[in-house]
Design a protein around this motif. Structure first.
Motif, mmCIF file in Angstrom:
data_model
loop_
_atom_site.group_PDB
_atom_site.id
_atom_site.type_symbol
_atom_site.label_atom_id
_atom_site.label_comp_id
_atom_site.label_asym_id
_atom_site.label_seq_id
_atom_site.Cartn_x
_atom_site.Cartn_y
_atom_site.Cartn_z
ATOM 1 N N PRO A 183 1.786 -2.932 -2.185
ATOM 2 C CA PRO A 183 0.340 -2.876 -1.987
ATOM 3 C C PRO A 183 0.063 -3.586 -0.663
ATOM 4 C CG PRO A 183 0.912 -4.019 -4.049
ATOM 5 C CD PRO A 183 2.174 -3.847 -3.285
ATOM 6 N N TYR B 277 -1.930 -6.446 1.134
ATOM 7 C CA TYR B 277 -2.468 -7.668 0.552
ATOM 8 C C TYR B 277 -3.814 -8.046 1.139
ATOM 9 C CZ TYR B 277 2.258 -7.646 -1.141
ATOM 10 O OH TYR B 277 3.423 -7.258 -1.744
ATOM 11 N N HIS C 4 1.085 -15.949 -1.884
ATOM 12 C CA HIS C 4 1.650 -16.744 -2.969
ATOM 13 C C HIS C 4 2.778 -15.975 -3.649
ATOM 14 C CE1 HIS C 4 -0.381 -14.323 -5.973
ATOM 15 N NE2 HIS C 4 -1.539 -14.539 -5.376
ATOM 16 N N GLY D 192 3.046 -14.150 -6.229
ATOM 17 C CA GLY D 192 2.786 -12.771 -6.660
ATOM 18 C C GLY D 192 3.037 -11.784 -5.527
ATOM 19 N N TYR E 14 6.730 -11.562 -4.761
ATOM 20 C CA TYR E 14 7.438 -10.845 -5.835
ATOM 21 C C TYR E 14 7.377 -9.336 -5.621
ATOM 22 C CZ TYR E 14 8.496 -9.627 -10.757
ATOM 23 O OH TYR E 14 9.028 -9.130 -11.923
ATOM 24 N N TRP F 214 -11.299 0.501 -1.539
ATOM 25 C CA TRP F 214 -10.082 1.057 -2.139
ATOM 26 C C TRP F 214 -9.710 2.423 -1.564
ATOM 27 C CZ3 TRP F 214 -5.960 -0.657 -4.566
ATOM 28 C CH2 TRP F 214 -6.023 -1.917 -5.153
ATOM 29 N N TYR G 13 -1.080 4.305 2.938
ATOM 30 C CA TYR G 13 0.248 4.865 2.653
ATOM 31 C C TYR G 13 0.521 6.151 3.436
ATOM 32 C CZ TYR G 13 -0.168 1.701 -1.394
ATOM 33 O OH TYR G 13 -0.347 0.614 -2.215
ATOM 34 N N GLY H 191 1.222 -4.300 -8.787
ATOM 35 C CA GLY H 191 1.082 -5.158 -9.958
ATOM 36 C C GLY H 191 0.259 -4.421 -11.008
ATOM 37 N N LYS H 192 0.393 -4.823 -12.258
ATOM 38 C CA LYS H 192 -0.279 -4.108 -13.353
ATOM 39 C C LYS H 192 -1.799 -4.087 -13.189
ATOM 40 C CE LYS H 192 -0.513 -8.197 -16.301
ATOM 41 N NZ LYS H 192 -0.184 -8.853 -17.569
ATOM 42 N N ASP H 193 -2.335 -5.089 -12.470
ATOM 43 C CA ASP H 193 -3.786 -5.177 -12.289
ATOM 44 C C ASP H 193 -4.351 -4.075 -11.409
ATOM 45 O OD1 ASP H 193 -2.137 -6.555 -10.392
ATOM 46 O OD2 ASP H 193 -3.946 -7.346 -9.435
ATOM 47 N N ILE H 194 -3.515 -3.458 -10.599
ATOM 48 C CA ILE H 194 -4.056 -2.452 -9.676
ATOM 49 C C ILE H 194 -3.466 -1.066 -9.930
ATOM 50 C CG2 ILE H 194 -4.720 -4.113 -7.886
ATOM 51 C CD1 ILE H 194 -2.185 -3.425 -6.360
ATOM 52 N N HIS I 89 -4.049 3.129 -8.252
ATOM 53 C CA HIS I 89 -2.913 3.894 -7.720
ATOM 54 C C HIS I 89 -2.555 5.115 -8.545
ATOM 55 C CE1 HIS I 89 -2.319 0.252 -5.330
ATOM 56 N NE2 HIS I 89 -1.605 1.013 -4.524
HETATM 57 N N1 MSP Z 1 -5.552 -5.295 -1.607
HETATM 58 C C1 MSP Z 1 -5.217 -4.907 -2.930
HETATM 59 C C2 MSP Z 1 -4.137 -3.844 -2.927
HETATM 60 C C3 MSP Z 1 -4.445 -2.616 -2.142
HETATM 61 S S1 MSP Z 1 -3.125 -1.500 -2.139
HETATM 62 C C4 MSP Z 1 -3.733 -0.088 -1.487
HETATM 63 C C5 MSP Z 1 -4.733 -6.111 -3.734
HETATM 64 N N2 MSP Z 1 -4.269 -7.142 -3.047
HETATM 65 S S2 MSP Z 1 -3.846 -8.553 -3.661
HETATM 66 O O1 MSP Z 1 -3.454 -9.325 -2.532
HETATM 67 O O2 MSP Z 1 -4.871 -9.088 -4.472
HETATM 68 O O3 MSP Z 1 -2.677 -8.336 -4.662
HETATM 69 C C6 MSP Z 1 -1.487 -7.758 -4.283
HETATM 70 C C7 MSP Z 1 -0.405 -7.802 -5.335
HETATM 71 O O4 MSP Z 1 -0.083 -9.132 -5.748
HETATM 72 C C8 MSP Z 1 -0.748 -7.031 -6.588
HETATM 73 O O5 MSP Z 1 0.287 -6.102 -6.821
HETATM 74 C C9 MSP Z 1 -0.795 -8.078 -7.656
HETATM 75 O O6 MSP Z 1 -0.379 -7.576 -8.881
HETATM 76 C C10 MSP Z 1 0.180 -9.110 -7.123
HETATM 77 N N3 MSP Z 1 -0.033 -10.388 -7.769
HETATM 78 C C11 MSP Z 1 -1.060 -11.266 -7.598
HETATM 79 N N4 MSP Z 1 -0.858 -12.331 -8.441
HETATM 80 C C12 MSP Z 1 0.261 -12.152 -9.178
HETATM 81 C C13 MSP Z 1 1.010 -12.920 -10.090
HETATM 82 N N5 MSP Z 1 0.591 -14.095 -10.551
HETATM 83 N N6 MSP Z 1 2.213 -12.423 -10.498
HETATM 84 C C14 MSP Z 1 2.726 -11.255 -10.005
HETATM 85 N N7 MSP Z 1 2.051 -10.516 -9.149
HETATM 86 C C15 MSP Z 1 0.723 -10.815 -8.875
HETATM 87 O O7 MSP Z 1 -4.770 -6.058 -4.949
#
Ligand code: MSP
Length: 518
Positions: free
Chosen positions: A12, A14, A21, A23, A26, A231, A238, A264-267, A271
């Motif tokens: 994704p 960020y 961090h 996440g 990972y 979004w 991509y 991540g499962k939240d997004i 997708h």
């Molecule tokens: N900007 C959007 C993504 C757009 S993609 C077209 C976004 N960004 S984010 O920075 O908030 O998150 C990015 C990723 O970090 C996500 O896949 C999310 O699941 C992951 N994580 C954020 N916190 C997390 C944890 N604590 N553990 C594992 N992954 C987590 O969403």
């Protein structure tokens, strides 16, 4: 057309409202390991990551800091780029949604959707969460005692009423269900797929895809009072990165459709529902797979800025070493599930699996070779059934690992490699080369040869997970850089007896608590 030996994997992008961090590290780590694996397996790989720089959330963060959004995103985006080096990530491109190539691409996609009648102008009146950058139906919200509402993610929502363009998502429900049906591995893991299918089966509403109450984003072509929904803007990265709207040449031809969007499962919903719908509506092929991984907690607690327990990947690497962290994150949890980070679990894996099982094996074998075989690859006699079985197991790991990697089963891949490592340790104990030294030095040479050859294979397949340490291990076996791909697995490229080896060195130190106990 994209041939079978091409692989396009994306993270994704960020949000730059915050510093990187665990996440973020990972998600990108999982992609890095896949990208490295596929390169070693002979694929032409494109591995993309980047930053999501538009939208209200980022605009607000910049305002809070009292800086202009562009200056702010330049600064935070750089922090994400710095993390790539720290984690030894091998992305081929880094995309920022504030780049000109991206603006061209998103506006082209918009025009395409507009021409096809997929977008219309109306008014939006409903709930919006800036933290999630998502619209919610009232039925999805929970009322708090003070009368305010929160999203299912716990994020606050606000009531929004403004003119808005809409995408005809409601018209794509049946087509999406058909697409999921025809592509059973489009969404992994399976449990997540079921969630998406039931969400879509419940009926889709048209999606608001523009906002008029803030400015930080890509203007709608021909109507710049409207800024595109972040979004729609972000997902398009991509295809931007492979040259969209130029679909007939170059990278688009080579790499699209992407093999994997790791998220991540939240997004997942963005997708697996919105993105394929936008693409199908624009006449562009959807990606081949979206994999939704789980979330990490810290010593049993949800990670959040307000709790002050955010894990900084750079601190982890300083404390435990990069490869131990890379190993732990993909070994500890079945990929797709949630997982807990704890110091005790980290140290247990480091000392038990890296230092003991693998580190000791290499150290024992290479020291014996150094002392008893003139510091060169040992000469071997005929192989016994036990030797042969050991060698076959080592040569065969790649097949199992490949199958697991094809479904993002990182932990299973590592487990299967460890089966071989443990078998090697059993073989050493059984064959007792230290006893053979006096009784039968020729046989000792054969046993050490078998072990060195097994270590070569273990190191080859572990390279994507722990590139630095495995490079050291392959250096200790004097394997040249060109001989480190998966083409060099098997007897045909076996170690050459008599070749001088460097003095052995430990590759995985044990983690020892310092006196302060931190
Ligand atoms: N900007 C959007 C993504 C757009 S993609 C077209 C976004 N960004 S984010 O920075 O908030 O998150 C990015 C990723 O970090 C996500 O896949 C999310 O699941 C992951 N994580 C954020 N916190 C997390 C944890 N604590 N553990 C594992 N992954 C987590 O969403």
């Amino acid at each position: 057309m994209a041939g079978p030996k091409r692989y396009y994997v994306t993270t994704p992008i960020y949000y730059v409202n915050d510093v990187p961090h665990i996440g973020h590290a990972y998600t990108t780590l999982a992609c890095d390991v896949l990208a490295r694996f596929k390169r070693l397996d002979g694929y032409d790989v494109k591995f993309l990551t980047g930053t999501d720089e538009h939208g209200q959330k980022v605009e607000k963060s910049a305002q809070d800091k009292g800086v202009d959004p562009q200056a702010f995103t330049d600064q935070v985006s750089q922090r994400f780029r710095d993390l790539l080096g720290t984690m030894n990530f091998t992305n081929d491109d880094f995309i920022r949604t504030t780049e000109e190539r991206h603006k061209i691409s998103v506006q082209a996609l918009w025009d395409r959707l507009r021409e096809k009648g997929e977008i219309y102008l109306d008014n939006y009146a409903g709930w919006y969460s800036v933290r999630d950058e998502a619209f919610y139906a009232e039925s999805e919200l929970t009322k708090k005692p003070d009368g305010s509402f929160v999203a299912p993610t716990g994020a606050p929502v606000e009531w929004v009423e403004e003119p808005s363009y809409f995408f005809r998502l409601s018209a794509w429900g049946e087509k999406l269900l058909k697409f999921y049906d025809e592509n059973p591995d489009f969404i992994l893991p399976k449990s997540r797929r079921n969630e998406v299918v039931s969400f879509v089966s419940g009926g889709l509403q048209d999606l608001s895809v523009s906002r008029t109450t803030f400015k930080w984003g890509v203007p709608v072509p021909g109507d710049d009072a409207h800024i595109m929904y972040v979004w729609l803007d972000a997902l398009t990265n991509y295809i931007t990165a492979v040259g969209f709207p130029d679909e007939d040449h170059g990278e688009f031809q080579t790499y699209w459709p992407a093999d994997l969007h790791m998220v991540g499962k939240d997004i997942l919903r963005f997708h697996a529902v919105y993105w394929p719908a936008f693409l199908m509506a624009a006449g562009v092929e959807p990606p081949k797979r979206v994999f939704a991984h789980g979330w990490w907690t810290n010593e049993g607690h949800k990670i959040s800025k307000s709790l002050g327990n955010v894990i900084d990947p750079i601190e982890l690497v300083e404390k435990y070493g990069l490869d131990a962290v890379r190993y732990f994150l993909l070994r500890e949890v079945p990929f797709g599930n949630d997982g807990d980070f704890s110091h005790a679990a980290m140290v247990a894996r480091m000392n038990g699996e890296l230092a003991n099982d693998l580190g000791n094996l290499a150290q024992r074998v290479l020291s014996m070779v150094n002392k008893n075989c003139d510091g060169a690859v040992p000469r071997h006699g005929d192989f016994t059934a036990d030797d042969q079985e050991m060698l076959d197991a080592a040569h065969g790991i790649i097949h199992k690992v490949r199958e697991h990697m094809d479904v993002q089963g990182f932990n299973h891949a590592i487990e299967d490699i460890w089966v071989v490592i443990r078998a090697c340790n059993g073989y050493v104990d059984r064959q007792a080369p230290w006893k053979l030294k006096k009784e039968d030095p020729a046989r000792m040479g054969t046993v050490l040869y078998v072990l060195a050859e097994c270590i070569r294979h273990i190191a080859l397949v572990l390279q994507p997970f722990m590139p630095g340490s495995m490079s050291k291990m392959l250096d200790l076996l004097e394997i040249s850089t060109e001989h480190r791909t998966f083409d060099f697995i098997g007897y045909a490229h076996a170690l050459e007896p008599g070749r001088a080896l460097p003095a052995p060195q430990g590759v995985f130190p044990r983690f020892v608590e310092d006196e302060k106990g931190d």
